[in-house]
Each structure stands twice: as C-alpha cells, then as structure tokens.
Design a protein around this motif. Sequence first.
Motif, short mmCIF file in Angstrom:
data_model
loop_
_atom_site.label_atom_id
_atom_site.label_comp_id
_atom_site.label_asym_id
_atom_site.label_seq_id
_atom_site.Cartn_x
_atom_site.Cartn_y
_atom_site.Cartn_z
N LYS A 62 0.83 -1.21 0.00
CA LYS A 62 0.00 0.00 0.00
C LYS A 62 0.86 1.27 0.00
CE LYS A 62 -4.18 -1.82 2.13
NZ LYS A 62 -5.07 -1.75 3.30
N ILE A 63 1.97 1.24 0.73
CA ILE A 63 2.87 2.40 0.74
C ILE A 63 3.45 2.63 -0.66
CG2 ILE A 63 5.11 3.24 1.59
CD1 ILE A 63 4.38 1.80 4.27
N ILE A 64 3.86 1.56 -1.31
CA ILE A 64 4.39 1.67 -2.67
C ILE A 64 3.28 2.11 -3.63
CG2 ILE A 64 5.42 0.40 -4.59
CD1 ILE A 64 6.86 -1.31 -2.44
N TYR A 65 2.08 1.59 -3.43
CA TYR A 65 0.93 1.99 -4.25
C TYR A 65 0.69 3.50 -4.14
CZ TYR A 65 -3.88 2.60 -5.77
OH TYR A 65 -5.02 3.06 -6.40
N ASN A 66 0.69 4.01 -2.92
CA ASN A 66 0.45 5.44 -2.73
C ASN A 66 1.52 6.28 -3.41
OD1 ASN A 66 -1.85 4.92 -1.23
ND2 ASN A 66 -0.80 5.05 0.73
N ALA A 67 2.77 5.86 -3.33
CA ALA A 67 3.85 6.61 -3.97
C ALA A 67 3.76 6.51 -5.49
CB ALA A 67 5.20 6.09 -3.49
N THR A 68 3.39 5.35 -6.02
CA THR A 68 3.35 5.13 -7.46
C THR A 68 2.12 5.73 -8.10
OG1 THR A 68 4.50 3.04 -7.05
CG2 THR A 68 3.55 3.33 -9.22
N SER A 69 1.00 5.71 -7.41
CA SER A 69 -0.24 6.21 -8.01
C SER A 69 -0.21 7.72 -8.22
CB SER A 69 -1.46 5.80 -7.17
OG SER A 69 -1.37 6.35 -5.89
N ALA A 70 0.76 8.41 -7.65
CA ALA A 70 0.92 9.84 -7.93
C ALA A 70 1.42 10.05 -9.36
CB ALA A 70 1.89 10.47 -6.94
N LYS A 71 2.04 9.03 -9.95
CA LYS A 71 2.59 9.12 -11.31
C LYS A 71 1.69 8.46 -12.35
CE LYS A 71 6.59 10.88 -10.12
NZ LYS A 71 7.00 12.20 -10.49
N SER A 72 0.86 7.52 -11.94
CA SER A 72 0.03 6.78 -12.88
C SER A 72 -1.29 6.38 -12.22
CB SER A 72 0.77 5.52 -13.36
OG SER A 72 -0.09 4.73 -14.16
N ARG A 73 -2.36 6.41 -12.99
CA ARG A 73 -3.66 5.98 -12.48
C ARG A 73 -3.89 4.50 -12.70
NH1 ARG A 73 -5.34 10.44 -15.68
NH2 ARG A 73 -6.20 8.90 -17.09
N LEU A 74 -2.98 3.85 -13.40
CA LEU A 74 -3.15 2.45 -13.78
C LEU A 74 -2.34 1.52 -12.89
CD1 LEU A 74 -2.86 3.10 -17.61
CD2 LEU A 74 -4.97 2.92 -16.26
N VAL A 75 -2.46 1.70 -11.60
CA VAL A 75 -1.69 0.94 -10.63
C VAL A 75 -2.64 0.04 -9.85
CG1 VAL A 75 -0.11 1.07 -8.67
CG2 VAL A 75 -0.10 2.87 -10.39
N ARG A 76 -2.21 -1.20 -9.64
CA ARG A 76 -3.01 -2.11 -8.81
C ARG A 76 -2.09 -2.98 -7.97
NH1 ARG A 76 -5.54 -6.52 -12.95
NH2 ARG A 76 -4.72 -8.05 -11.53
N ILE A 77 -2.65 -3.48 -6.89
CA ILE A 77 -1.90 -4.35 -5.98
C ILE A 77 -2.30 -5.79 -6.25
CG2 ILE A 77 -1.50 -4.99 -3.58
CD1 ILE A 77 -2.00 -2.08 -2.82
N GLY A 78 -1.31 -6.63 -6.46
CA GLY A 78 -1.56 -8.05 -6.70
C GLY A 78 -1.51 -8.85 -5.41
N GLY A 79 -1.66 -10.12 -5.55
CA GLY A 79 -1.65 -11.01 -4.40
C GLY A 79 -0.25 -11.30 -3.90
N VAL A 80 -0.19 -12.02 -2.80
CA VAL A 80 1.08 -12.42 -2.22
C VAL A 80 1.72 -13.45 -3.14
CG1 VAL A 80 2.21 -13.53 -0.25
CG2 VAL A 80 0.26 -12.02 0.12
N THR A 81 2.99 -13.24 -3.45
CA THR A 81 3.69 -14.20 -4.31
C THR A 81 4.85 -14.81 -3.54
OG1 THR A 81 4.96 -12.39 -5.25
CG2 THR A 81 3.08 -13.15 -6.51
N GLU A 82 5.06 -16.07 -3.77
CA GLU A 82 6.13 -16.81 -3.10
C GLU A 82 7.50 -16.40 -3.61
OE1 GLU A 82 6.05 -19.46 -0.79
OE2 GLU A 82 3.95 -19.00 -0.43
N ASN A 83 7.57 -16.16 -4.94
CA ASN A 83 8.88 -15.87 -5.52
C ASN A 83 8.74 -14.94 -6.72
OD1 ASN A 83 8.37 -17.53 -7.92
ND2 ASN A 83 8.58 -19.27 -6.53
#
Length: 139
Positions: A62-83
């Motif tokens: 969410k912190i990265i999302y907030n920082a990134t969404s200031a530059k682009s509206r096409l940002v989404r958070i995916g699920g937890v990934t193992e690798n």
Amino acid sequence: MRYFVPLGFILALAGCADSHNWTPQQNGSARIAANDRILISTPQDGEYGTHVYNGSGRNTAKIIYNATSAKSRLVRIGGVTENFEDAVSQAQRADQDILIFPTILHWEDRATEWSMIPDKVDVKVDVVDVRTGGSSVPV
C-alpha cells in the motif's frame, strides 16, 4: 495550567506519528510512464526472530501503491507471491507493463510511542519491464 493540557495532548500525538523514510538506491535508469499498467506484488509478511508481523506485506504494498499512483492511475496491488518468477507470471497474465516486486528483508516494529526506539524496516524493490522481460532494476 490550561496550556499544559493541549501541549501534552500534542506531544502525545507526535509520539504516535507514523513516518516512512524512503531511501532509494537506484542501480538503473528505468522510467515509468504515466500510461504504464503497473502491478505491485504483495510481499510476504516481515519477521523478526520468531515473530511474524501480520499485515506488514500488505502495508508495504500500500505504501508503494500510494507513492506510485501519484505518477500513474493504472496501478493495482496483486496477491502475495512466493517468488519472483510467480510475480512475473502473474503480471504477464494480467497484461501489465511494469511489475514492482518488493521483498521485506528486515522488519522490527518497536513500541516507539514510549521507548523512543524507531522501527527498522528494510525493503528491496525490483522494478521489471514485463513487456520485454527486461532485467529487474532494484530500487
């Protein structure tokens, strides 16, 4: 006397303040365009010793999302990934342009309010051009 109560309240709130220091260590020249579709992978929760900080992975995303969404509206958070490979596959299936793959390296949540010892968090962030399969650029 009437000034001590508000002053004490302000000091108490200041002790509970949350702050994030972003110290990028860029090793490349990757740039994200405003129209890039960006997927932010959710890292596994941080640990310190045997204690797992539940929700810390989602909080990091969410912190990265907030920082990134200031530059682009096409940002989404995916699920937890193992690798990393699973995260790249997830981004390709979702037809994303950029994958941001954070990894929590160290997480120490302190009782800063009363101990004045700051929290310690180290996060490695890889940025990948999914379209070209380009190499990751740790930030």
